[in-house]
Enzyme design. Structure first.
Site, short mmCIF file in Angstrom:
data_model
loop_
_atom_site.label_atom_id
_atom_site.label_comp_id
_atom_site.label_asym_id
_atom_site.label_seq_id
_atom_site.Cartn_x
_atom_site.Cartn_y
_atom_site.Cartn_z
CG ASP A 1 2.89 -2.68 9.32
OD1 ASP A 1 3.06 -3.88 9.01
OD2 ASP A 1 3.00 -1.75 8.51
CB THR B 1 -2.30 7.24 -2.65
OG1 THR B 1 -1.63 5.97 -2.87
CG2 THR B 1 -1.44 8.36 -3.22
NE ARG C 1 -2.46 0.14 3.71
CZ ARG C 1 -3.24 0.60 4.68
NH1 ARG C 1 -4.54 0.68 4.48
NH2 ARG C 1 -2.75 0.98 5.83
CG ASP D 1 6.52 -3.02 10.14
OD1 ASP D 1 7.14 -3.50 9.16
OD2 ASP D 1 6.20 -1.82 10.23
C1 PRP Z 1 -1.00 -4.47 4.78
C2 PRP Z 1 -1.81 -5.75 4.99
C3 PRP Z 1 -2.65 -5.79 3.75
C4 PRP Z 1 -2.92 -4.34 3.47
C5 PRP Z 1 -4.30 -4.01 3.94
O1 PRP Z 1 0.04 -4.72 3.93
O2 PRP Z 1 -1.03 -6.88 5.19
O3 PRP Z 1 -2.01 -6.40 2.65
O4 PRP Z 1 -1.95 -3.59 4.23
O5 PRP Z 1 -4.62 -2.69 3.60
P1 PRP Z 1 -5.74 -2.32 2.54
O6 PRP Z 1 -6.91 -3.19 2.84
O7 PRP Z 1 -5.99 -0.87 2.81
O8 PRP Z 1 -5.20 -2.54 1.16
P2 PRP Z 1 1.17 -3.61 3.58
O9 PRP Z 1 0.79 -2.87 2.34
O10 PRP Z 1 1.45 -2.79 4.80
O11 PRP Z 1 2.40 -4.50 3.18
P3 PRP Z 1 3.23 -5.57 4.05
O12 PRP Z 1 2.37 -6.78 4.21
O13 PRP Z 1 4.42 -5.81 3.19
O14 PRP Z 1 3.59 -4.95 5.39
N1 URA Z 2 -2.21 -2.97 7.39
C1 URA Z 2 -1.80 -3.34 8.63
O1 URA Z 2 -0.83 -4.09 8.79
N2 URA Z 2 -2.47 -2.83 9.69
C2 URA Z 2 -3.53 -2.02 9.56
O2 URA Z 2 -4.11 -1.62 10.57
C3 URA Z 2 -3.93 -1.65 8.27
C4 URA Z 2 -3.27 -2.16 7.19
#
Ligand code: PRP
Ligand code: URA
Length: 212
Positions: free
Chosen positions: A203, A111, A107, A206
């Site tokens: 997160d 944005t 994400r 993380d």
């Molecule tokens: C997080 C999570 C989802 C997404 C959800 O991933 O694991 O994939 O955000 O958000 P959304 O419903 O608004 O799209 P992130 O983009 O942080 O990547 P990561 O898993 O690499 O930390």
């Molecule tokens: N992705 C995450 O990991 N946590 C949130 O709360 C939203 C998106």
């Protein structure tokens, strides 16, 4: 939130117990990872209630009998990278031979738009029941795009599993993909202005991988 016939929200005491520990900011990486896996296993059992079984002949020590099994090689797991990786072992506990595909999405932090950066799927996935997994369903952008990516490659039987979801994300997926069965362990209150789920767990990527 409206009721959607393709959305299933768990109300299981064991899941509530485990999610409460997952949310705690003092829960460390190892326990966090274990809990994500355990919750996913419980969810996998529950989400298989509609699976089609095939008849097989089995010989017990006493006689031959016709029994029911999940067809070999009929399940695939697709985590949305990165955080979805934390759920793969949880599904593998139930389906140890399931092939694994990967969809990479991130994400944009400003944005909140999802971007696909990787997609590698096992051969024959179009005929399998696909578990698309991601612990977090926030705006729903990542899940909606990952589902579209799977459908573009011919997948027809898809189940999406998320541990924590915001109502905004559930509505987005339910409306854009009414043919997909969506399984949510816990429905949270809302998103904050940065797109984080409240109360949420922070997160997930993380916390699973110790990157912050
Ligand atoms: C997080 C999570 C989802 C997404 C959800 O991933 O694991 O994939 O955000 O958000 P959304 O419903 O608004 O799209 P992130 O983009 O942080 O990547 P990561 O898993 O690499 O930390
Ligand atoms: N992705 C995450 O990991 N946590 C949130 O709360 C939203 C998106």
């Amino acid at each position: 939130m409206e009721n959607y016939s393709n959305v299933f929200i768990f109300d299981h005491p064991l899941i509530k117990h485990k999610v409460s520990i997952l949310r705690d900011k003092n829960t460390g990486m190892k326990q966090f990872r274990e809990l994500v896996e355990e919750i996913t296993t419980v969810m996998t059992y529950e989400s298989m209630r509609d699976v089609e079984l095939e008849a097989v002949e089995v010989e017990t020590p006493l006689e031959k009998t016709v029994q029911w099994r999940v067809p070999e090689e009929s399940v695939a797991i697709v985590p949305i990278l990165r955080a979805g990786l934390g759920m793969v072992n949880g599904v593998h506990k139930v389906f140890p031979t399931a092939r694994v595909g990967h969809i990479g999405m991130y994400r944009d932090e400003q944005t909140l738009e999802p971007h696909e950066y990787y997609c590698k799927l096992p051969e024959g996935i179009r005929d399998k029941t696909v578990f698309l997994v991601d612990p977090m369903l926030a705006t729903g952008g990542s899940a909606c795009d990952a589902l579209a990516a799977l459908k573009k490659r011919g997948c027809k039987h898809i189940k999406f599993m998320a541990i924590i979801a915001a109502p905004e994300g559930v509505e987005a997926v339910a409306k854009a993909h009414p043919d997909v069965r969506v399984y949510i362990s816990t429905l949270d209150r809302c998103l904050n202005s940065s797109g984080y789920i409240l109360p949420g767990l922070g997160d997930a990527g993380d916390r699973l991988f110790g990157t912050k």
